[in-house]
Write a protein that holds these residues in place. Structure first.
Motif, PDB file in Angstrom:
ATOM      1  N   HIS A 344       0.833  -1.209   0.000  1.00  0.00           N
ATOM      2  CA  HIS A 344       0.000   0.000   0.000  1.00  0.00           C
ATOM      3  C   HIS A 344       0.872   1.265   0.000  1.00  0.00           C
ATOM      4  N   GLY A 345       0.389   2.364   0.580  1.00  0.00           N
ATOM      5  CA  GLY A 345       1.143   3.606   0.600  1.00  0.00           C
ATOM      6  C   GLY A 345       0.454   4.715  -0.170  1.00  0.00           C
ATOM      7  N   GLY A 346       0.772   5.961   0.163  1.00  0.00           N
ATOM      8  CA  GLY A 346       0.213   7.111  -0.536  1.00  0.00           C
ATOM      9  C   GLY A 346      -1.300   7.138  -0.460  1.00  0.00           C
ATOM     10  N   LYS A 347      -1.936   7.197  -1.646  1.00  0.00           N
ATOM     11  CA  LYS A 347      -3.397   7.282  -1.717  1.00  0.00           C
ATOM     12  C   LYS A 347      -4.086   6.016  -1.235  1.00  0.00           C
ATOM     13  N   ASP A 348      -3.326   4.924  -1.098  1.00  0.00           N
ATOM     14  CA  ASP A 348      -3.891   3.642  -0.679  1.00  0.00           C
ATOM     15  C   ASP A 348      -3.413   3.315   0.737  1.00  0.00           C
ATOM     16  N   PRO A 349      -4.232   3.595   1.758  1.00  0.00           N
ATOM     17  CA  PRO A 349      -3.787   3.365   3.140  1.00  0.00           C
ATOM     18  C   PRO A 349      -3.773   1.902   3.546  1.00  0.00           C
ATOM     19  N   GLY A 356      -7.550   2.820  14.583  1.00  0.00           N
ATOM     20  CA  GLY A 356      -7.483   3.900  13.614  1.00  0.00           C
ATOM     21  C   GLY A 356      -6.157   4.076  12.911  1.00  0.00           C
ATOM     22  N   ARG A 357      -5.211   3.150  13.112  1.00  0.00           N
ATOM     23  CA  ARG A 357      -3.951   3.212  12.376  1.00  0.00           C
ATOM     24  C   ARG A 357      -4.132   2.586  10.998  1.00  0.00           C
ATOM     25  N   HIS A 358      -3.116   2.746  10.135  1.00  0.00           N
ATOM     26  CA  HIS A 358      -3.234   2.250   8.770  1.00  0.00           C
ATOM     27  C   HIS A 358      -2.152   1.220   8.462  1.00  0.00           C
ATOM     28  N   GLU A 359      -2.534   0.264   7.623  1.00  0.00           N
ATOM     29  CA  GLU A 359      -1.622  -0.807   7.216  1.00  0.00           C
ATOM     30  C   GLU A 359      -0.351  -0.251   6.587  1.00  0.00           C
ATOM     31  N   LEU A 485      -7.501  -6.945  18.215  1.00  0.00           N
ATOM     32  CA  LEU A 485      -6.968  -5.994  19.183  1.00  0.00           C
ATOM     33  C   LEU A 485      -5.599  -6.405  19.688  1.00  0.00           C
ATOM     34  N   SER A 486      -5.403  -7.681  19.963  1.00  0.00           N
ATOM     35  CA  SER A 486      -4.137  -8.161  20.488  1.00  0.00           C
ATOM     36  C   SER A 486      -3.031  -8.108  19.427  1.00  0.00           C
ATOM     37  N   ASN A 487      -3.327  -8.608  18.213  1.00  0.00           N
ATOM     38  CA  ASN A 487      -2.346  -8.554  17.126  1.00  0.00           C
ATOM     39  C   ASN A 487      -1.942  -7.107  16.834  1.00  0.00           C
ATOM     40  N   GLU A 488      -2.953  -6.243  16.700  1.00  0.00           N
ATOM     41  CA  GLU A 488      -2.683  -4.847  16.327  1.00  0.00           C
ATOM     42  C   GLU A 488      -1.830  -4.134  17.367  1.00  0.00           C
ATOM     43  N   ALA A 489      -2.132  -4.386  18.647  1.00  0.00           N
ATOM     44  CA  ALA A 489      -1.377  -3.717  19.711  1.00  0.00           C
ATOM     45  C   ALA A 489       0.102  -4.066  19.609  1.00  0.00           C
ATOM     46  N   ALA A 490       0.406  -5.323  19.274  1.00  0.00           N
ATOM     47  CA  ALA A 490       1.807  -5.736  19.153  1.00  0.00           C
ATOM     48  C   ALA A 490       2.441  -5.208  17.872  1.00  0.00           C
TER      49      ALA A 490
END
Length: 523
Positions: A344-349, A356-359, A485-490
């Motif tokens: 991803h990147g740029g216009k593609d989050p 609320g974070r992005h890949e 939630l657990s995966n993302e936090a790490a």
């Protein structure tokens, strides 16, 4: 008596159906309306448990259907106009507009294609199907199915025509003479014409220039006409477009009616997975002698090469964009080039996380850490497809690796599931598209799971553009679930990102045979 008649008819149809084991459909040719349809080498029509199976996507895309493949569920969704279908590999039933339809045989995977029973294609896509045992070919016809339906309608019209007066018949003939379309002459109207006028109509049909088919695949627009002509092709801007004009041509109704008409009078050709092509539309023009215009609407300007042959085939091949300057290695002498692709990147989050974070933030952070770990490595030279918040297209990413003649391509991603999953999906998984990438996938996945400590979801085959178009062993790493939630936090901690980067480096070194030890920490 009627009941037994239906039983006899059903038994007769079953007897005719080519389901006996001695019929061999493996490697058979596939034809649609008399035109050969090219199927992938690993997805030719074949016999499975006495049932002829054909590649669904290959047939469906010729008819304007849209497809979505969900590899985790082994589900394929098909949509066209008001028809929605879904089926699962290995399941003997399909869903058609909310109703369950039984299949003669369950869909099976062959390479990157889903094979389905021939009978299903005929019944659900409105095609007449035929197996020619002598030529070992599968013949599909939408024309025959349409003609059969038309005959019933025309029969009813003929009865009404017989009751009309001679005066009304003459009026119909006169009105038809002034509005006749050279691309399609209604059979009911033909019966109302005098022999001399009928001869003129047939001559007009024979001389008509007809657009029989339009397809777009592998960045090539292909137009099939019944005559050899030279099209008028030009480029426009605002937005960028490539326009193909076919003066005095008309659309064959059997083809054009496959695609729904929009308010502006145009129809949109189904387009698949091309980052630069927004849509391809076509419509008759308002010229005095008719004509057809085809427009390729682009997201950014592209050049093209035009070719044609004497049989009426026109090909507009889009030229590859030069992406050599996107990222160039600083030192490659004596070092193996490895391309790392932050997804991803740029216009593609990319996917959004539960907080609320992005890949695209996660993938770039890990990729930069991989680059840092190997910056001074004597054996491996890292090339990034992006080193900031930019967006190389899906086609550009593998092209960078191909241009650099890289040894390995690794694409980094974070996974996600819809909210309806309630955040339950979790774990790491590795995807590859071609058999030659299995060894790399096996090594990289083992190190990835050790690095994340997440659930091991295994190694899977998927038809991702970046891994399919890379000319070297290539994998796509889904490190963890941003929807969990657990995966993302790490995943958004420096510690886990460093571990994943170290795992990727260790996997690369093991696969390339450049080192057996564990990578030094970034700290």
């Amino acid at each position: 008596m009627k009941k037994y008649g239906w039983v006899i008819l059903a038994a007769f149809l079953i007897w005719l159906w080519p389901s006996s084991p001695h019929v061999n459909a493996a490697g058979a040719d596939l034809f649609l309306d008399g035109r050969r349809v090219e199927a992938p080498a690993d997805a030719k029509p074949e016999m499975v448990n006495g049932k002829i199976m054909v590649p669904l996507r290959v047939v469906g895309e010729q008819l304007g259907y849209q497809f979505k493949w969900e590899p985790q569920a082994y589900k394929i969704s098909i949509q066209k106009n008001s028809t929605d279908m879904s089926m699962y590999v290995g399941r003997t039933s399909a869903d058609v507009n909310g109703k369950t339809v039984n299949l003669d045989a369950p869909p099976v995977l062959r390479g990157n294609s889903t094979m389905v029973p021939l009978r299903f294609v005929g019944e659900q896509m409105g095609l007449k199907v035929d197996w020619n045992n002598k030529s070992k070919s599968v013949n599909l016809s939408q024309k025959a199915a349409t003609q059969q339906a038309d005959k019933q309608s025309q029969s009813q019209k003929s009865e009404q025509t017989l009751t009309q007066s001679t005066t009304s018949t003459q009026k119909l003939s006169t009105a038809t003479e002034t509005t006749i379309n050279s691309a399609e002459v209604d059979k009911h109207t033909e019966t109302a014409l005098s022999p001399s006028k009928q001869q003129n109509v047939e001559l007009s049909k024979a001389n008509a220039l007809l657009v029989q088919n339009i397809t777009f695949d592998d960045e090539a627009l292909r137009i099939s006409l019944n005559k050899d002509i030279t099209p008028k092709v030009f480029k426009m801007t605002g937005p960028d477009r490539i326009v193909v004009d076919l003066p005095e041509a008309a659309l064959v109704s059997e083809f054009s009616q496959t695609f729904p008409i929009r308010d502006d009078g145009s129809r949109v050709l189904t387009n698949s997975n091309n980052e630069d092509v927004q849509e391809i539309r076509f419509a008759p023009t308002d010229g005095q002698n008719g004509g057809v215009r085809i427009v390729i609407v682009l997201n950014q300007a592209r050049d093209y090469d035009l070719s044609k042959n004497s049989s009426g085939e026109i090909t507009l091949q889009m030229r590859a964009r030069n992406v050599d300057s996107v990222m160039t290695p600083t030192n490659v002498e004596g070092r193996r080039i490895v391309v790392i692709d932050p997804g991803h990147g740029g216009k593609d989050p990319g996917a959004g996380s539960v907080t609320g974070r992005h890949e695209k933030e996660f993938t770039l952070a890990v990729a930069l850490k991989v680059e840092q770990l190997l910056r001074n490595d004597p054996d491996i030279q890292i090339v990034l497809t992006r080193n900031g918040d930019t967006y190389p297209t899906l086609d550009e990413r593998p092209q960078i690796a191909n241009n650099q003649q890289a040894s390995v391509f690794v694409s980094i991603h974070g996974n996600s599931m819809p909210a309806s999953n309630n955040g339950k999906a979790n774990g790491s998984e590795t995807y590859y598209a071609r058999q030659e990438s299995l060894g790399l996938a096996t090594t990289m996945h083992r190190h990835l799971v050790d690095a994340t400590g997440f659930k091991d979801n295994g190694i899977k085959v998927a038809n991702h553009v970046v891994t399919r178009k890379s000319q070297m062993p290539a994998v796509l790493l889904e490190c963890g679930y941003l929807s969990n939630l657990s995966n993302e936090a790490a995943m958004f901690t420096e510690e886990t990102q460093e571990k994943i980067a170290e795992g990727i480096v260790d996997g690369l070194k093991e696969y390339l045979g450049t080192g057996t030890g564990t990578t030094e920490s970034l700290n």
